[in-house]
Design a protein around this motif. Structure first.
Motif, PDB file in Angstrom:
ATOM      1  N   ALA A 222       0.772  -1.264  -0.082  1.00  0.00           N
ATOM      2  CA  ALA A 222      -0.054  -0.001   0.078  1.00  0.00           C
ATOM      3  C   ALA A 222       0.958   1.182  -0.128  1.00  0.00           C
ATOM      4  O   ALA A 222       0.567   2.243  -0.741  1.00  0.00           O
ATOM      5  N   ILE A 223       1.938   1.209   0.912  1.00  0.00           N
ATOM      6  CA  ILE A 223       2.860   2.508   0.820  1.00  0.00           C
ATOM      7  C   ILE A 223       3.688   2.503  -0.568  1.00  0.00           C
ATOM      8  O   ILE A 223       3.700   3.702  -0.879  1.00  0.00           O
ATOM      9  N   LEU A 224       3.914   1.431  -1.113  1.00  0.00           N
ATOM     10  CA  LEU A 224       4.579   1.472  -2.270  1.00  0.00           C
ATOM     11  C   LEU A 224       3.686   2.106  -3.482  1.00  0.00           C
ATOM     12  O   LEU A 224       4.085   2.913  -4.423  1.00  0.00           O
ATOM     13  N   ILE A 225       2.568   1.727  -3.648  1.00  0.00           N
ATOM     14  CA  ILE A 225       1.327   2.223  -4.550  1.00  0.00           C
ATOM     15  C   ILE A 225       1.297   3.761  -4.299  1.00  0.00           C
ATOM     16  O   ILE A 225       1.145   4.442  -5.220  1.00  0.00           O
TER      17      ILE A 225
ATOM     18  N   ILE B   5       4.497   5.626  -5.693  1.00  0.00           N
ATOM     19  CA  ILE B   5       4.533   5.797  -7.072  1.00  0.00           C
ATOM     20  C   ILE B   5       3.356   6.734  -7.470  1.00  0.00           C
ATOM     21  O   ILE B   5       3.752   7.636  -8.369  1.00  0.00           O
ATOM     22  N   TRP B   6       2.184   6.465  -6.923  1.00  0.00           N
ATOM     23  CA  TRP B   6       1.369   7.454  -7.456  1.00  0.00           C
ATOM     24  C   TRP B   6       1.500   8.858  -7.127  1.00  0.00           C
ATOM     25  O   TRP B   6       1.248   9.884  -8.063  1.00  0.00           O
ATOM     26  N   ARG B   7       2.378   9.216  -6.008  1.00  0.00           N
ATOM     27  CA  ARG B   7       2.718  10.517  -5.984  1.00  0.00           C
ATOM     28  C   ARG B   7       4.137  11.134  -6.503  1.00  0.00           C
ATOM     29  O   ARG B   7       4.580  11.996  -6.141  1.00  0.00           O
ATOM     30  N   ASP B   8       4.699  10.191  -7.198  1.00  0.00           N
ATOM     31  CA  ASP B   8       5.817  10.292  -8.014  1.00  0.00           C
ATOM     32  C   ASP B   8       7.223  10.711  -6.820  1.00  0.00           C
ATOM     33  O   ASP B   8       7.800  11.441  -6.992  1.00  0.00           O
ATOM     34  N   ASN B   9       6.783   9.868  -5.743  1.00  0.00           N
ATOM     35  CA  ASN B   9       7.849  10.111  -4.687  1.00  0.00           C
ATOM     36  C   ASN B   9       9.194   9.186  -4.792  1.00  0.00           C
ATOM     37  O   ASN B   9       8.902   7.968  -5.000  1.00  0.00           O
TER      38      ASN B   9
END
Length: 215
Positions: A99-102, A105-109
């Motif tokens: 969940a943290i990974l998704i 990635i979504w926030r382009d972090n």
């Protein structure tokens, strides 16, 4: 469980220290391949590193693996927990990392790559404890090569996103950025956007060190 495995292998203190040193050295090389080769595109820098740099680069990773092993041992080899609950706890832990990974990635972090390495490392340790033969071999390869490699490239990305110190040399008025240091040497790059030149100089060749902050 970990102590029992070590007893079965008949490993003494000297052998355990030797294995730990080998682990740090191999993962150190893997880390710097991600950091210097994939990131900086300068594989020749690895040849300049001393054994000390290779060993200390992944002490935190080694400590993380030890803590993860203790965590897995507590989950899967504790007599106080039913087997179904043991697996549920492990799956919840993996689910949280996914969940943290998704989200990252979504926030382009840039932190997503490091979280991915944590997830791979946790799954590899699980495979090392539960699988045999090919599965165990794949787990070892992931732990020794893939996880530290991803950590190294993640460290490169974070380094380039930070405010690198700007410096000039005594014999060169050109603007340089301090990328990294090791022993008494400094790695300089000419740009934080498109690197064309890399130099390695002695610390005493530097002057006018400053940090520039963009407004």
């Amino acid at each position: 469980m970990i102590k029992d495995k070590l007893d079965q292998l008949g490993l003494g203190v000297a052998q355990i220290i030797g294995l730990g040193t080998a682990f740090l050295f191999i993962t150190g090389v893997s880390y710097y391949y991600g950091y210097y080769v994939l990131g900086l595109k300068a594989d020749w820098l690895i040849n300049l590193l001393t054994t000390k740099e290779l060993l200390i680069s992944n002490i935190r990773l080694g400590a993380g693996f030890i803590l993860a092993l203790m965590f897995l041992q507590e989950i899967f080899f504790s007599d106080s927990k039913p087997k179904g609950k043991q697996h549920r706890t492990f799956l919840i832990g993996c689910g949280v990392l996914i969940a943290i990974l998704i989200v990252l990635i979504w926030r382009d972090n840039r932190e997503w790559l490091q979280v991915l390495s944590y997830l791979i490392g946790l799954l590899a340790l699980f495979g090392l404890m539960y699988f045999k033969y090919l599965g165990r071999l794949i787990s070892i390869l992931l732990i020794f090569f893939v996880v530290p490699f991803l950590n190294g490239y993640s460290a490169y990305q974070k380094k380039m996103a930070s405010h690198l110190p700007v410096v000039s040399l005594k014999d060169d008025a050109k603007k340089w950025y301090i990328f990294d240091t090791f022993s008494d040497q400094v790695i300089l790059i000419d740009s934080v956007k498109k690197i064309e030149n890399i130099r390695v100089v002695q610390v005493n060749e530097l002057e006018n060190i400053r940090v520039e902050y963009s407004l």
